[in-house]
Design a protein around this motif. Structure first.
Motif, PDB file in Angstrom:
ATOM      1  N   ARG A  69       0.852  -1.197   0.000  1.00  0.00           N
ATOM      2  CA  ARG A  69       0.000   0.000   0.000  1.00  0.00           C
ATOM      3  C   ARG A  69       0.885   1.244   0.000  1.00  0.00           C
ATOM      4  O   ARG A  69       1.712   1.430   0.885  1.00  0.00           O
ATOM      5  CB  ARG A  69      -0.908   0.020   1.225  1.00  0.00           C
ATOM      6  CG  ARG A  69      -1.755   1.289   1.266  1.00  0.00           C
ATOM      7  CD  ARG A  69      -3.062   1.107   2.014  1.00  0.00           C
ATOM      8  NE  ARG A  69      -3.808   2.325   2.134  1.00  0.00           N
ATOM      9  CZ  ARG A  69      -4.515   2.886   1.151  1.00  0.00           C
ATOM     10  NH1 ARG A  69      -4.561   2.328  -0.016  1.00  0.00           N
ATOM     11  NH2 ARG A  69      -5.185   4.002   1.353  1.00  0.00           N
ATOM     12  N   VAL A  70       0.686   2.103  -1.015  1.00  0.00           N
ATOM     13  CA  VAL A  70       1.502   3.309  -1.138  1.00  0.00           C
ATOM     14  C   VAL A  70       0.677   4.588  -1.176  1.00  0.00           C
ATOM     15  O   VAL A  70       1.224   5.677  -1.002  1.00  0.00           O
ATOM     16  CB  VAL A  70       2.430   3.248  -2.379  1.00  0.00           C
ATOM     17  CG1 VAL A  70       3.411   2.098  -2.268  1.00  0.00           C
ATOM     18  CG2 VAL A  70       1.634   3.154  -3.671  1.00  0.00           C
ATOM     19  N   ALA A  71      -0.625   4.473  -1.417  1.00  0.00           N
ATOM     20  CA  ALA A  71      -1.463   5.671  -1.495  1.00  0.00           C
ATOM     21  C   ALA A  71      -1.422   6.422  -0.179  1.00  0.00           C
ATOM     22  O   ALA A  71      -1.364   5.830   0.895  1.00  0.00           O
ATOM     23  CB  ALA A  71      -2.901   5.301  -1.832  1.00  0.00           C
ATOM     24  N   ASP A  72      -1.405   7.729  -0.264  1.00  0.00           N
ATOM     25  CA  ASP A  72      -1.354   8.640   0.872  1.00  0.00           C
ATOM     26  C   ASP A  72      -0.002   8.596   1.595  1.00  0.00           C
ATOM     27  O   ASP A  72       0.117   9.058   2.718  1.00  0.00           O
ATOM     28  CB  ASP A  72      -2.506   8.390   1.846  1.00  0.00           C
ATOM     29  CG  ASP A  72      -2.815   9.616   2.691  1.00  0.00           C
ATOM     30  OD1 ASP A  72      -2.663  10.744   2.169  1.00  0.00           O
ATOM     31  OD2 ASP A  72      -3.167   9.461   3.868  1.00  0.00           O
ATOM     32  N   SER A  73       1.017   8.035   0.949  1.00  0.00           N
ATOM     33  CA  SER A  73       2.377   8.021   1.501  1.00  0.00           C
ATOM     34  C   SER A  73       3.235   8.999   0.705  1.00  0.00           C
ATOM     35  O   SER A  73       2.957   9.270  -0.464  1.00  0.00           O
ATOM     36  CB  SER A  73       3.006   6.631   1.385  1.00  0.00           C
ATOM     37  OG  SER A  73       2.262   5.671   2.069  1.00  0.00           O
ATOM     38  N   THR A  74       4.297   9.512   1.326  1.00  0.00           N
ATOM     39  CA  THR A  74       5.262  10.331   0.599  1.00  0.00           C
ATOM     40  C   THR A  74       6.250   9.404  -0.097  1.00  0.00           C
ATOM     41  O   THR A  74       6.305   8.203   0.188  1.00  0.00           O
ATOM     42  CB  THR A  74       6.029  11.267   1.544  1.00  0.00           C
ATOM     43  OG1 THR A  74       6.831  10.479   2.419  1.00  0.00           O
ATOM     44  CG2 THR A  74       5.088  12.179   2.317  1.00  0.00           C
ATOM     45  N   VAL A  75       7.055   9.950  -0.991  1.00  0.00           N
ATOM     46  CA  VAL A  75       8.073   9.172  -1.691  1.00  0.00           C
ATOM     47  C   VAL A  75       9.050   8.555  -0.692  1.00  0.00           C
ATOM     48  O   VAL A  75       9.408   7.381  -0.798  1.00  0.00           O
ATOM     49  CB  VAL A  75       8.814  10.058  -2.722  1.00  0.00           C
ATOM     50  CG1 VAL A  75      10.032   9.354  -3.282  1.00  0.00           C
ATOM     51  CG2 VAL A  75       7.873  10.472  -3.836  1.00  0.00           C
ATOM     52  N   VAL A  76       9.440   9.326   0.307  1.00  0.00           N
ATOM     53  CA  VAL A  76      10.384   8.831   1.319  1.00  0.00           C
ATOM     54  C   VAL A  76       9.771   7.652   2.084  1.00  0.00           C
ATOM     55  O   VAL A  76      10.450   6.657   2.357  1.00  0.00           O
ATOM     56  CB  VAL A  76      10.798   9.970   2.279  1.00  0.00           C
ATOM     57  CG1 VAL A  76      11.639   9.453   3.428  1.00  0.00           C
ATOM     58  CG2 VAL A  76      11.546  11.056   1.516  1.00  0.00           C
ATOM     59  N   GLU A  77       8.484   7.738   2.411  1.00  0.00           N
ATOM     60  CA  GLU A  77       7.814   6.641   3.116  1.00  0.00           C
ATOM     61  C   GLU A  77       7.754   5.380   2.251  1.00  0.00           C
ATOM     62  O   GLU A  77       7.943   4.266   2.759  1.00  0.00           O
ATOM     63  CB  GLU A  77       6.404   7.068   3.546  1.00  0.00           C
ATOM     64  CG  GLU A  77       6.403   8.123   4.628  1.00  0.00           C
ATOM     65  CD  GLU A  77       5.047   8.763   4.871  1.00  0.00           C
ATOM     66  OE1 GLU A  77       4.899   9.414   5.931  1.00  0.00           O
ATOM     67  OE2 GLU A  77       4.128   8.635   4.026  1.00  0.00           O
ATOM     68  N   VAL A  78       7.507   5.536   0.946  1.00  0.00           N
ATOM     69  CA  VAL A  78       7.467   4.381   0.044  1.00  0.00           C
ATOM     70  C   VAL A  78       8.854   3.754  -0.065  1.00  0.00           C
ATOM     71  O   VAL A  78       8.997   2.530  -0.054  1.00  0.00           O
ATOM     72  CB  VAL A  78       6.911   4.775  -1.343  1.00  0.00           C
ATOM     73  CG1 VAL A  78       7.029   3.616  -2.326  1.00  0.00           C
ATOM     74  CG2 VAL A  78       5.472   5.226  -1.225  1.00  0.00           C
TER      75      VAL A  78
END
Length: 190
Positions: A69-78
């Motif tokens: 799950r990547v939606a609502d995450s920042t690039v750094v979080e992904v």
């Protein structure tokens, strides 16, 4: 002053203020949404370096990791999520993620504006920008009653009401309410 002169003056003031008041968003604040295309690069691993599209449910499919799950995450979080997931299979993976195509940023503006509707935006946009796209407020609008309805997180939660008063949006300083709109925002001009 004629009504047309007032409208033209309002639009010119709006355009001039937008140029001076808009500041770029802080680095790393963009939240990934469904439809975004991500370039994932894993250092020293060509097989895991690829382009992925965020599915409508907010997840990506990725080798070894399966679904993430990547939606609502920042690039750094992904990047962190992928590094943690790949660490089970690769010794100290170094992952870089870049958003190479942003999904359409759609916002709506309703109420007493000249052209209410839904607009597709190309990038970071403020309330005043959307107000200008809608032709500005009508003469019957309450410019200091403008607000944004923004869905909370998680997506099934209630809407949050964010004030975006015109008078404070065009002023410089701490009280400026010319906020950047998010995908799915609804701007109400009473």
């Amino acid at each position: 002053m004629s009504r047309i002169a007032k409208v033209i003056g309002c639009i010119l003031l709006l355009a001039a203020t937008t140029v001076h008041a808009q500041q770029p968003p802080a680095q790393g604040t963009y939240r990934i949404v469904a439809g975004d295309v991500l370039d994932v690069f894993v250092w020293r691993n060509k097989d895991l370096s690829m382009q992925v599209t965020v599915r409508p449910d907010g997840w990506i499919s990725y080798p070894l990791v399966s679904d993430l799950r990547v939606a609502d995450s920042t690039v750094v979080e992904v990047q962190k999520k992928l590094q943690d997931a790949l660490a089970k299979f690769i010794t100290t993976p170094v992952v870089t993620v870049a958003v190479t195509r942003v999904a359409n940023l759609r916002v709506s503006i309703l109420g007493k504006v000249r052209q209410p509707g839904r607009f597709n935006l190309e990038g970071p946009t403020t309330v005043l920008d959307v107000l200008a796209l809608a032709g500005g407020p009508t003469e019957f609008a309450d410019p200091d009653g403008i607000y944004i309805l923004r869905r909370g997180s998680p997506p099934d939660s209630l809407f949050e009401r964010i004030p975006a008063r015109y008078s404070s949006s065009v002023s410089a300083g701490k009280g400026n309410t010319n906020v950047t709109v998010n995908a799915g925002d609804i701007i109400i001009v009473p």
